[in-house]
Design a protein around this motif. Sequence first.
Motif, PDB file in Angstrom:
ATOM      1  N   TYR A  46       0.834  -1.204   0.000  1.00 32.86           N
ATOM      2  CA  TYR A  46       0.000   0.000   0.000  1.00 32.86           C
ATOM      3  C   TYR A  46       0.870   1.257   0.000  1.00 32.86           C
ATOM      4  CZ  TYR A  46      -2.768  -3.876   1.688  1.00 32.86           C
ATOM      5  OH  TYR A  46      -3.340  -5.115   1.830  1.00 32.86           O
ATOM      6  N   GLN A  51      -3.690   3.301  -3.374  1.00 37.85           N
ATOM      7  CA  GLN A  51      -3.719   1.941  -2.827  1.00 37.85           C
ATOM      8  C   GLN A  51      -4.001   1.978  -1.326  1.00 37.85           C
ATOM      9  OE1 GLN A  51       0.283   0.776  -3.929  1.00 37.85           O
ATOM     10  NE2 GLN A  51      -0.475  -0.666  -5.458  1.00 37.85           N
ATOM     11  N   ARG A  55      -7.276   0.630   0.689  1.00 35.34           N
ATOM     12  CA  ARG A  55      -7.096  -0.352   1.753  1.00 35.34           C
ATOM     13  C   ARG A  55      -7.707   0.138   3.067  1.00 35.34           C
ATOM     14  NH1 ARG A  55      -7.116  -5.434   3.527  1.00 35.34           N
ATOM     15  NH2 ARG A  55      -5.643  -5.805   5.253  1.00 35.34           N
TER      16      ARG A  55
END
Length: 295
Positions: A46, A51, A55
């Motif tokens: 991540y 990202q 998440r």
Amino acid sequence: MSTAEGAAARRLGASPRPEGLPRQDRCLVMGILNVTPDSFSDGGLYAQAQQAIDRGLDLAAQGADIVDVGGESTRPGARPVALAEELARTVPVVRELARAGVCVSIDTMRAAVARAAVEAGACLVNDVSGGLADPDMAPVVAASGIPYVATHWRAPSREMDRHADYRDVVVEVMAELDLRVRRLKDQGVDPARIVLDPGLGFSKRTEHDWTLLAGLGTLRRLGFPLLVGASRKRFIGAALASGGAGDVPPGERDSATAAVSALAAAAGAFCVRVHDVRASLDAVRMAAAYAAPGL
């Protein structure tokens, strides 16, 4: 406080919960979001902002009460990152998650990062050094008025294993945390907003981690809520290996982590910090049911 929460609190003797954090009838679950390339189990997954944001939203959807965003690895041997890099990694993620209504914690040892994250909407500062790494941390936390996690810590990651020397780990961790609390209060931090973390894995060997887990009831005599961060750590892998499971890599330790979460919650922990939210959420729910049967 709900009827179930009150019954569980009486059974476990739970400490008061800091204002400004979610309230549940169980131990809270903090989801780990490492925005780093080098964390010990999920480094690099991540590392890009989008990202990480995706998440974080996923962790919240899984039921995480708090999402803990960290931009610097604290694994054994890790090297510090530049301040500008830690800010760039974390603040945009904190801001977007907070805008989405997520209760976000900033995992940092730097006052400047804590200040920027609070301004971006963080609801909690999680400092694994307990204020020892940066003398400006306590004044920043005091001014912010938000809850603060102070972890038992003796040295930076690159040298912490050399400081894992105890005659009685529970007694010594209690004494050192008590000293941290007194100094934090002297610097203006509201004691009603302090959470303590015994620092599993930080200047601890495997046997120290298990002893601290078994001693959570004693540690709670300090009078503060306890956060337990056991997820995927070395002592869990060592226990699995000694039990015949062989060498279990960090990413395959989530079921065992959930078992530890249940133990910690049953012992009165305020919050567990984990990678796999769903498994530990189920675990702490079972601990709450155990503490207040029939409700």
